[in-house]
Design a protein around this motif. Structure first.
Motif, PDB file in Angstrom:
ATOM      1  N   GLU A 137       0.974  -1.148  -0.192  1.00 46.10           N
ATOM      2  CA  GLU A 137      -0.093   0.006  -0.017  1.00 46.10           C
ATOM      3  C   GLU A 137       0.884   1.461  -0.090  1.00 46.10           C
ATOM      4  N   LEU A 169       2.037   1.790  -3.322  1.00 51.50           N
ATOM      5  CA  LEU A 169       0.986   1.820  -4.364  1.00 51.50           C
ATOM      6  C   LEU A 169       0.673   3.647  -4.370  1.00 51.50           C
ATOM      7  N   ASN A 170       0.821   4.012  -3.043  1.00 47.00           N
ATOM      8  CA  ASN A 170       0.627   5.473  -2.753  1.00 47.00           C
ATOM      9  C   ASN A 170       1.794   6.402  -3.281  1.00 47.00           C
ATOM     10  N   ASN A 185      -1.142   5.326  -7.083  1.00 44.08           N
ATOM     11  CA  ASN A 185      -2.131   4.677  -7.229  1.00 44.08           C
ATOM     12  C   ASN A 185      -2.417   3.693  -8.819  1.00 44.08           C
ATOM     13  N   ASN A 239      -2.892  -1.849  -8.219  1.00 44.29           N
ATOM     14  CA  ASN A 239      -4.114  -1.590  -7.485  1.00 44.29           C
ATOM     15  C   ASN A 239      -4.856  -3.014  -7.728  1.00 44.29           C
TER      16      ASN A 239
END
Length: 258
Positions: A155, A158-159, A163, A168
């Protein structure tokens, strides 16, 4: 909440007589009634509330308080939610119960009938949470997704990359299927490629890996993996080529001089 409580109004009188008692109720309900001594009142409320009870007769009086509340059970190691369902880290399931005001209930919460319950395998799971406090029982069936610690790192990646859809979707697939092999590979190799900013091949691998994640290109992921895996061999081969070129150049110069 929703359970009856019996309030006993008792007076020790000798000789025993049917003495009227004035009872005042405040809180859950607000009313005043008259009852005969040594009787019981059955009270029940379906909301959180305190009930203050005052009983009096002539110069005698007595006070009491009762509470109606809810037993809410909670999962303690929730790291996020997916489609409204909690994600919990694999390992020992942490559970507790609270009243509606948030204070903890001094009683253990059981998970599938056990005071200690361990989930190791990632993927969907169903947990029966139950508590028994002062004879009041609450049971809740919770559907959860078990995730490894890699989820938190994935996560964060991903950020940091804005994203991207591919990553995702890959994380979402891992959550529902329990197969984290691809996510683990991406996270591990990205961390490795980010750890040596001075290394040209490592930086090349990071660039290819980033582009592969942004574009959803599995071939790019494989190319980045090969560079990281055979980095030392590539440097060795490159050094051998350079040495061979230098040696050949020197031999050529000597031949021209002679």
């Amino acid at each position: 909440m929703g359970h009856q409580e019996y309030v006993n109004i008792t007076i020790n009188d000798i000789p025993s007589i049917e003495l009227p008692i004035n009872v005042t109720l405040r809180g859950c309900t607000n009313e005043s009634i008259t009852v005969i001594a040594n009787t019981s009142l059955a009270l029940q409320f379906n909301r959180e509330c305190p009930l203050y009870i005052n009983a009096s007769a002539y110069t005698l009086s007595s006070q009491s308080i009762s509470y109606w509340d809810a037993l809410n059970v909670w999962l303690g190691n929730v790291v996020s939610y997916y489609d409204g369902e909690p994600l919990i880290l694999n390992g020992t399931v942490e559970v507790y119960a609270t009243f509606l005001n948030g204070s903890r209930v001094p009683a253990p919460v059981l998970v599938n009938g056990s005071s200690t319950y361990i989930l190791q395998s990632p993927g969907p799971s169903s947990l029966l949470l139950s508590i028994n406090y002062l004879g009041v029982v609450n049971e809740s069936l919770a559907r959860v997704f078990v995730v490894p610690s890699t989820y938190v790192e994935a996560e964060e990646l991903l950020n940091s990359l804005g994203n991207p859809q591919f990553l995702n979707a890959t994380i979402a697939s891992a959550i529902t299927s329990g197969d984290w092999s691809l996510v683990n590979k991406i996270v591990t190799e990205y961390q490795e490629a980010s750890s040596r900013s001075y290394d040209p091949l490592t930086q090349l691998s990071k660039y290819l890996l980033t582009q592969a994640i942004l574009n959803g290109n599995l071939n790019g992921l494989n190319a980045a993996s090969l560079i990281l895996k055979y980095e030392m061999l590539m440097y060795t081969a490159l050094a051998s080529i350079i040495i061979a070129v230098v040696v050949a150049y020197r031999v050529t110069r000597k031949s021209r001089k002679s």
